[in-house]
Design a protein around this motif. Structure first.
Motif, PDB file in Angstrom:
ATOM      1  N   ARG A  89       0.366  -2.821   6.086  1.00 28.31           N
ATOM      2  CA  ARG A  89       0.074  -4.120   4.893  1.00 28.31           C
ATOM      3  C   ARG A  89      -1.044  -3.606   4.461  1.00 28.31           C
ATOM      4  O   ARG A  89      -0.928  -3.286   3.609  1.00 28.31           O
ATOM      5  N   ALA A  90      -1.433  -4.752   3.813  1.00 28.00           N
ATOM      6  CA  ALA A  90      -2.539  -4.751   2.815  1.00 28.00           C
ATOM      7  C   ALA A  90      -3.509  -4.377   3.451  1.00 28.00           C
ATOM      8  O   ALA A  90      -4.379  -4.000   4.003  1.00 28.00           O
ATOM      9  N   GLY A  91      -3.829  -2.939   1.870  1.00 23.89           N
ATOM     10  CA  GLY A  91      -4.290  -1.957   1.976  1.00 23.89           C
ATOM     11  C   GLY A  91      -4.986  -0.951   2.488  1.00 23.89           C
ATOM     12  O   GLY A  91      -5.278  -0.342   2.334  1.00 23.89           O
ATOM     13  N   THR A  92      -3.716  -0.630   2.912  1.00 25.85           N
ATOM     14  CA  THR A  92      -3.401   0.644   2.973  1.00 25.85           C
ATOM     15  C   THR A  92      -2.553   1.729   2.017  1.00 25.85           C
ATOM     16  O   THR A  92      -1.875   0.871   0.676  1.00 25.85           O
ATOM     17  N   ARG A  93      -2.308   2.756   2.020  1.00 23.70           N
ATOM     18  CA  ARG A  93      -2.079   3.357   0.103  1.00 23.70           C
ATOM     19  C   ARG A  93      -0.467   3.904   0.995  1.00 23.70           C
ATOM     20  O   ARG A  93      -0.949   4.650   2.610  1.00 23.70           O
ATOM     21  N   VAL A  94       0.753   3.561   0.374  1.00 20.63           N
ATOM     22  CA  VAL A  94       1.621   4.026   0.482  1.00 20.63           C
ATOM     23  C   VAL A  94       2.479   4.521  -0.445  1.00 20.63           C
ATOM     24  O   VAL A  94       2.045   4.732  -1.100  1.00 20.63           O
ATOM     25  N   ALA A 138       4.466  -2.767  -1.399  1.00 18.75           N
ATOM     26  CA  ALA A 138       4.407  -3.907  -2.367  1.00 18.75           C
ATOM     27  C   ALA A 138       4.248  -5.287  -2.082  1.00 18.75           C
ATOM     28  O   ALA A 138       2.387  -5.802  -2.111  1.00 18.75           O
ATOM     29  N   ALA A 139       4.613  -5.595  -1.697  1.00 25.00           N
ATOM     30  CA  ALA A 139       4.163  -7.803  -1.691  1.00 25.00           C
ATOM     31  C   ALA A 139       3.205  -7.452  -0.788  1.00 25.00           C
ATOM     32  O   ALA A 139       3.037  -8.886   0.299  1.00 25.00           O
ATOM     33  N   THR A 140       3.013  -6.954   0.548  1.00 27.73           N
ATOM     34  CA  THR A 140       2.624  -6.994   1.472  1.00 27.73           C
ATOM     35  C   THR A 140       0.890  -7.091   0.981  1.00 27.73           C
ATOM     36  O   THR A 140      -0.262  -7.108   1.975  1.00 27.73           O
ATOM     37  N   GLY A 141       0.425  -6.314  -0.007  1.00 29.35           N
ATOM     38  CA  GLY A 141      -0.520  -6.352  -0.633  1.00 29.35           C
ATOM     39  C   GLY A 141      -1.164  -4.306   0.008  1.00 29.35           C
ATOM     40  O   GLY A 141      -2.045  -4.140  -1.109  1.00 29.35           O
ATOM     41  N   ALA A 142       0.269  -3.588  -0.028  1.00 28.23           N
ATOM     42  CA  ALA A 142      -0.602  -2.550  -0.286  1.00 28.23           C
ATOM     43  C   ALA A 142      -0.537  -1.942  -1.313  1.00 28.23           C
ATOM     44  O   ALA A 142       0.222  -2.415  -1.928  1.00 28.23           O
ATOM     45  N   GLU A 143      -1.039  -0.508  -1.358  1.00 31.62           N
ATOM     46  CA  GLU A 143      -0.887  -0.145  -2.768  1.00 31.62           C
ATOM     47  C   GLU A 143       0.100   1.048  -2.161  1.00 31.62           C
ATOM     48  O   GLU A 143       0.293   1.863  -1.968  1.00 31.62           O
ATOM     49  N   VAL A 144       1.110   1.048  -3.685  1.00 35.26           N
ATOM     50  CA  VAL A 144       2.145   1.372  -3.682  1.00 35.26           C
ATOM     51  C   VAL A 144       2.711   2.453  -4.492  1.00 35.26           C
ATOM     52  O   VAL A 144       2.513   2.792  -5.688  1.00 35.26           O
ATOM     53  N   VAL A 145       2.983   3.586  -4.626  1.00 36.33           N
ATOM     54  CA  VAL A 145       3.256   4.920  -5.046  1.00 36.33           C
ATOM     55  C   VAL A 145       5.163   5.087  -4.385  1.00 36.33           C
ATOM     56  O   VAL A 145       5.796   4.902  -3.042  1.00 36.33           O
ATOM     57  N   ALA A 146       5.822   5.512  -5.690  1.00 37.26           N
ATOM     58  CA  ALA A 146       7.207   5.677  -5.236  1.00 37.26           C
ATOM     59  C   ALA A 146       7.760   6.708  -6.303  1.00 37.26           C
ATOM     60  O   ALA A 146       7.289   6.256  -7.353  1.00 37.26           O
ATOM     61  N   PHE A 193      -1.815   9.654   1.344  1.00 40.19           N
ATOM     62  CA  PHE A 193      -1.615   8.664   2.154  1.00 40.19           C
ATOM     63  C   PHE A 193      -1.410   7.715   3.206  1.00 40.19           C
ATOM     64  O   PHE A 193      -1.482   9.058   4.394  1.00 40.19           O
ATOM     65  N   ASP A 194      -1.992   6.470   3.902  1.00 42.28           N
ATOM     66  CA  ASP A 194      -1.951   6.146   4.983  1.00 42.28           C
ATOM     67  C   ASP A 194      -0.215   6.038   5.761  1.00 42.28           C
ATOM     68  O   ASP A 194      -0.550   6.241   6.925  1.00 42.28           O
ATOM     69  N   THR A 195       0.603   5.493   4.772  1.00 43.03           N
ATOM     70  CA  THR A 195       2.203   5.549   5.163  1.00 43.03           C
ATOM     71  C   THR A 195       2.646   6.059   4.844  1.00 43.03           C
ATOM     72  O   THR A 195       2.789   6.192   3.342  1.00 43.03           O
ATOM     73  N   VAL A 196       3.724   7.155   4.691  1.00 40.91           N
ATOM     74  CA  VAL A 196       5.166   7.705   4.039  1.00 40.91           C
ATOM     75  C   VAL A 196       6.212   7.661   4.907  1.00 40.91           C
ATOM     76  O   VAL A 196       6.113   7.925   6.071  1.00 40.91           O
ATOM     77  N   LEU A 197       7.169   6.939   4.534  1.00 42.50           N
ATOM     78  CA  LEU A 197       8.433   6.774   4.387  1.00 42.50           C
ATOM     79  C   LEU A 197       9.544   6.801   3.152  1.00 42.50           C
ATOM     80  O   LEU A 197       8.955   8.031   2.568  1.00 42.50           O
TER      81      LEU A 197
END
Length: 278
Positions: free
Chosen positions: A49-54, A69-77, A116-120
């Motif tokens: 969700r928005a605001g999480t670091r992924v 990223a489209a959810t508003g999360a801060e995303v690193v690929a 990170f808050d979420t790692v996928l």
């Protein structure tokens, strides 16, 4: 000391080979035309969700990173093969999604602990050759209480069968390298994660692929676009007999699945999500 140096050099050579393999063909076409729904599915399963670091590990062209990223999360690929990032950046720009693209090895991630808050990872980390090392990194960079999530092809599903079909025609893997579809077994993933991840949700799903009507359409598409298949055929370039045999084997595989799922193919995958302990 000499053995340790030799092991490091062998690993470096293996990773270089993997990078070149995934740069072959057009993985962006594979992701966009065959599996576009899997990334969003995993993002939803992880509750991004928005605001999480992924962090999206082995992100490829951003099949999961971009919808995250489209959810508003801060995303690193992060991916071992930066050649894939050009297509990823273009796709992200088209979606208006901000993604930070980083080159990196899934078995030695360039990030601090608990970042990170979420790692996928969506059909990505499964291709790292040393499963425990990759799983350890996945857990390490996730904060305590954060979410880990992995979507992988099962050994029994179509892509698992594809790799089993190509195996006799490919060079033997180096010692210690494990088959990618093992990540599609729930017991294997549980063992990799151990007691560091709790509240595991493990389930299988099926992706319906209607891109191919005839077996030769599948075979020609994968020979032109999918790095692992291209690499196997290149290794057979001087052996027309074995090349023809692999053609026939892939056609037979596709025909079985087309027949079993009238109107396309059904590709099975496993989803595992959980919460980092700590």
């Amino acid at each position: 000391m000499t053995e340790a140096i030799g092991a490091v050099e062998a690993d470096r050579a293996l990773k270089s080979k993997h990078r070149k393999m995934w740069a072959l063909g057009d993985y962006a076409a594979v992701a966009a035309q065959l599996i576009p729904s899997l990334g969003p599915l995993l993002v939803e399963a992880c509750g991004v969700r928005a605001g999480t670091r992924v962090l999206d590990i082995a992100a490829g062209t951003g099949n999961a990173a971009i919808p995250a990223a489209a959810t508003g999360a801060e995303v690193v690929a992060v991916d071992l093969t930066p050649e894939l990032f050009e297509a990823g950046r273009r796709l992200a720009a088209e979606r208006g999604a901000a993604v930070d693209w980083r080159e990196g090895d899934a078995e030695a991630l360039p990030f601090d602990d608990a970042t990170f808050d979420t790692v996928l990872s969506c059909v990505g980390i499964m291709f790292a050759p040393h499963h425990q090392a990759a799983a350890d990194e996945l857990v390490r960079v996730c904060r305590p209480g954060g979410t880990v999530g992995v979507l992988s092809w099962t050994p029994e599903g179509f892509i698992g069968e594809l790799f089993a079909t190509m195996k006799p025609y490919a060079p033997a893997p180096p010692p210690g390298a494990q088959p990618p579809p093992l990540w599609g077994r729930g017991d294997h993933v549980r063992e990799l994660l151990g007691d560091r991840v709790t509240d595991l949700d493990v389930w299988t799903g099926t992706l319906h692929v209607d891109r191919f009507v005839e077996p030769t359409q599948f075979r020609d598409f994968f020979k032109a676009n999918y790095g692992p298949t291209i690499a196997v055929y290149r290794g057979l370039a001087d052996d027309p007999t074995r090349t023809a045999a692999l053609d026939n084997a892939l056609d037979a595989l596709a025909q079985r699945h087309l027949t079993a799922s009238a109107g396309g193919m059904d590709w099975e995958y496993l989803v595992v999500t959980g919460r980092r302990v700590g």
